[in-house]
Design a protein around this motif. Structure first.
Motif, short mmCIF file in Angstrom:
data_model
loop_
_atom_site.label_atom_id
_atom_site.label_comp_id
_atom_site.label_asym_id
_atom_site.label_seq_id
_atom_site.Cartn_x
_atom_site.Cartn_y
_atom_site.Cartn_z
N LEU A 1 55.23 -7.62 47.00
CA LEU A 1 56.52 -8.31 46.97
C LEU A 1 56.37 -9.71 46.40
N ILE A 2 55.32 -10.42 46.83
CA ILE A 2 55.07 -11.78 46.33
C ILE A 2 54.80 -11.74 44.83
N ALA B 1 60.13 -16.73 40.48
CA ALA B 1 60.45 -17.40 41.75
C ALA B 1 59.55 -18.61 41.94
N LYS B 2 60.14 -19.69 42.37
CA LYS B 2 59.38 -20.93 42.62
C LYS B 2 58.51 -20.76 43.87
N ARG B 3 57.45 -21.58 43.91
CA ARG B 3 56.53 -21.52 45.05
C ARG B 3 57.25 -21.85 46.36
N LYS C 1 58.79 -20.40 51.78
CA LYS C 1 59.78 -20.82 52.78
C LYS C 1 59.87 -19.89 53.99
N PRO C 2 60.01 -18.56 53.81
CA PRO C 2 60.14 -17.70 55.00
C PRO C 2 58.92 -17.72 55.91
N TYR C 3 57.72 -17.88 55.33
CA TYR C 3 56.51 -17.91 56.15
C TYR C 3 56.44 -19.20 56.98
N LEU C 4 56.88 -20.31 56.37
CA LEU C 4 56.84 -21.58 57.08
C LEU C 4 57.91 -21.63 58.17
N ILE C 5 59.09 -21.07 57.87
CA ILE C 5 60.15 -21.03 58.89
C ILE C 5 59.70 -20.17 60.06
#
Length: 285
Positions: free
Chosen positions: A197-198, A206-208, A213-217
């Motif tokens: 997916l990444i 897609a930007k880094r 973002k979803p992993y950090l959230i």
């Protein structure tokens, strides 16, 4: 296709659950060690403040001069003012006789004890250097003959408490390091499971920031939940100990402890996950 998405969701949720539970356990143990540190510090301060010091008054002093010396001590910034107590030599000899079980009058021995003032020092002035400065200042007054205290007990007491604090601090650092690396490894595993997916996201530009973002959230939310569970655990442990000791409250500031645990959880989780995400994405380049 739906099955693969469902499997990924299950893996993510299970990973989040494992990280949250592990983080809460580590924070719980760390919080307990921090609490022990705060308690030992507070107890050391209170214990030292209850250790008596003695100011021997000059033999040739008049009663007015003795009273003046007492007022000097009561007004001194180093001294706990309500701890100052005048002990005339007549009372001192009675206490001494009770301890020894001897009557000096019957033995024909004159009272060898001087008039003394008993007092305690404030906790912030309880180092040996501060006490020596305090003593030197008092001894410039001719009304005060000597200042006495049990220096060896003072030094040993401080050394023992410092050793306990260092041991507790070492365990805190160790457990936080374990939490940091464990959460980071969990994040890398989650990203590896999402590697296709990444990769597709990177191929479409897609930007880094969007990818991470979803992993950090998720890491931040996990850290908050870990902190919440750890705080509940700390309060439960304190409640059990309080009941066992029949003690209404403890010496240290509990609000500060809980505030530290509340912020450390999401901070450690976010920073370790951010580090893991950056390493993974840099390795993919």
């Amino acid at each position: 296709m739906m099955s693969n998405k469902s499997d990924r969701a299950v893996k993510k949720n299970s990973g989040l659950l494992r990280t949250t539970i592990l983080g809460s356990l580590i924070l719980l143990v760390t919080g307990i060690f921090l609490w022990l540190m705060f308690e030992t510090r507070c107890l050391l301060s209170n214990t030292k403040e209850n250790i008596d010091l003695f100011a021997e008054l000059a033999i040739e002093n008049s009663e007015n001069e003795n009273q003046a010396a007492i007022e000097i001590l009561m007004e001194h910034p180093f001294v706990v003012s309500n701890s100052v107590r005048y002990l005339p030599k007549e009372e001192a000899i009675k206490e001494f006789e009770e301890e020894l079980g001897e009557d000096f009058v019957k033995l024909g021995i004159d009272n060898p004890l001087p008039n003394v003032v008993v007092f305690n020092l404030k906790s912030e002035y309880l180092s040996i250097d501060s006490i020596n400065i305090f003593k030197d200042g008092l001894l410039t007054d001719s009304k005060i003959e000597a200042v006495l205290f049990q220096e060896n007990m003072w030094v040993n007491l401080g050394a023992n408490f410092r050793s306990l604090n260092l041991i507790a601090l070492g365990f805190c650092i160790l457990f936080l390091a374990v939490a940091f690396f464990t959460i980071g490894n969990t994040t890398r595993i989650m990203m590896y499971n999402d590697r296709f997916l990444i990769r597709n996201m990177e191929l479409v530009g897609a930007k880094r920031n969007f990818i991470q973002k979803p992993y950090l959230i998720r890491a931040f939310i996990s850290g908050l939940m870990s902190s919440g569970l750890a705080i509940l655990g700390i309060l439960a442990v304190q409640g059990i100990i309080s009941n066992q000791l029949d003690q209404a409250q403890f010496c240290s500031n509990n609000n500060l402890l809980l505030l530290i645990v509340f912020f450390v959880g999401p901070f450690i989780s976010f920073v370790s996950s951010y580090s893991a995400v950056q390493k993974y994405l840099n390795a993919e380049v």
